[in-house]
Design a protein around this motif. Sequence first.
Motif, short mmCIF file in Angstrom:
data_model
loop_
_atom_site.label_atom_id
_atom_site.label_comp_id
_atom_site.label_asym_id
_atom_site.label_seq_id
_atom_site.Cartn_x
_atom_site.Cartn_y
_atom_site.Cartn_z
N UNK A 56 20.87 14.87 2.79
CA UNK A 56 22.08 15.69 2.79
C UNK A 56 21.78 17.14 2.40
N UNK A 57 20.70 17.35 1.67
CA UNK A 57 20.29 18.70 1.27
C UNK A 57 19.31 19.32 2.27
N UNK A 58 19.04 18.61 3.37
CA UNK A 58 18.16 19.14 4.41
C UNK A 58 16.70 18.79 4.23
N UNK A 59 16.39 17.85 3.37
CA UNK A 59 15.01 17.45 3.12
C UNK A 59 14.63 16.25 3.99
N UNK A 60 13.35 16.19 4.36
CA UNK A 60 12.78 15.01 5.00
C UNK A 60 12.10 14.22 3.89
N UNK A 61 12.31 12.92 3.88
CA UNK A 61 11.75 12.07 2.85
C UNK A 61 10.69 11.16 3.45
N UNK A 62 9.52 11.15 2.84
CA UNK A 62 8.44 10.25 3.24
C UNK A 62 8.13 9.31 2.08
N UNK A 63 7.95 8.04 2.41
CA UNK A 63 7.54 7.05 1.40
C UNK A 63 6.14 6.59 1.75
N UNK A 64 5.28 6.59 0.75
CA UNK A 64 3.90 6.14 0.90
C UNK A 64 3.74 4.91 0.01
N UNK A 65 3.24 3.83 0.56
CA UNK A 65 3.00 2.62 -0.24
C UNK A 65 1.70 2.79 -1.00
N UNK A 66 1.64 2.21 -2.18
CA UNK A 66 0.45 2.32 -3.02
C UNK A 66 -0.79 1.77 -2.34
N UNK A 67 -0.64 0.84 -1.39
CA UNK A 67 -1.80 0.24 -0.73
C UNK A 67 -2.33 1.10 0.43
N UNK A 68 -1.60 2.15 0.81
CA UNK A 68 -2.06 3.00 1.91
C UNK A 68 -3.28 3.81 1.49
N UNK A 69 -4.19 3.97 2.40
CA UNK A 69 -5.37 4.80 2.14
C UNK A 69 -4.90 6.24 1.93
N UNK A 70 -5.42 6.92 0.91
CA UNK A 70 -4.98 8.29 0.63
C UNK A 70 -5.14 9.25 1.81
N UNK B 247 8.96 -1.71 -5.44
CA UNK B 247 9.81 -1.23 -4.35
C UNK B 247 9.86 -2.22 -3.18
N UNK B 248 9.43 -3.45 -3.42
CA UNK B 248 9.55 -4.55 -2.45
C UNK B 248 8.85 -4.28 -1.12
N UNK B 249 7.57 -3.99 -1.21
CA UNK B 249 6.75 -3.79 -0.01
C UNK B 249 6.85 -5.01 0.90
N UNK B 250 7.09 -4.81 2.21
CA UNK B 250 7.19 -5.94 3.12
C UNK B 250 5.87 -6.70 3.26
N UNK B 251 4.74 -6.06 2.96
CA UNK B 251 3.44 -6.72 3.06
C UNK B 251 3.03 -7.40 1.76
N UNK B 252 3.29 -6.74 0.62
CA UNK B 252 2.74 -7.21 -0.65
C UNK B 252 3.78 -7.51 -1.73
N UNK B 253 5.04 -7.23 -1.47
CA UNK B 253 6.07 -7.44 -2.48
C UNK B 253 6.25 -8.92 -2.80
N UNK B 254 6.38 -9.22 -4.08
CA UNK B 254 6.60 -10.59 -4.53
C UNK B 254 7.69 -10.61 -5.58
#
Length: 140
Positions: free
Chosen positions: A110-124, A74-81
């Motif tokens: 559009x369906x009223x949902x909030x979307x959060x993206x978590x990068x795999x490198x983030x601490x759980x 997903x082309x992480x700005x920190x780790x994407x290559x």
Amino acid sequence: MDRESGLPLPLDAATAARLQRQRRASTKPELALRRELHRRGLRFRVNHPGLPGRPDLAFTRAKVAVFVDGCFWHCCPEHGTIPRNNRDWWRAKLDRNVARDRAKDVALADLGWVVLHVWEHEAPDAAADRVEVEWRRRAT
């Protein structure tokens, strides 16, 4: 490019087979986040089939969708290559992944949902903090 689908073609059969074997759900980072959220008492649906993009986690009452994104895919700005071999193919493949991510974000919003993206490198625990804050904000 495949004429019918418009998708980039892999370099060879071995690459295609390797891509098909990649885990798409229940990855280690996703399982760690799920365990932490469950430990906190939050309950969710996994890969909800009725929602655009089948979010990794869906908090249906609060309408919060969570995607756990791999840094490479997903082309992480920190780790994407971008691999050096067959660079144009990989660029097209990864760009398409990111475009698909944005399209499903819009469809969910559009369906009223909030979307959060978590990068795999983030601490759980840190990722769970973000999810829990949003869940509490919307669930009340």
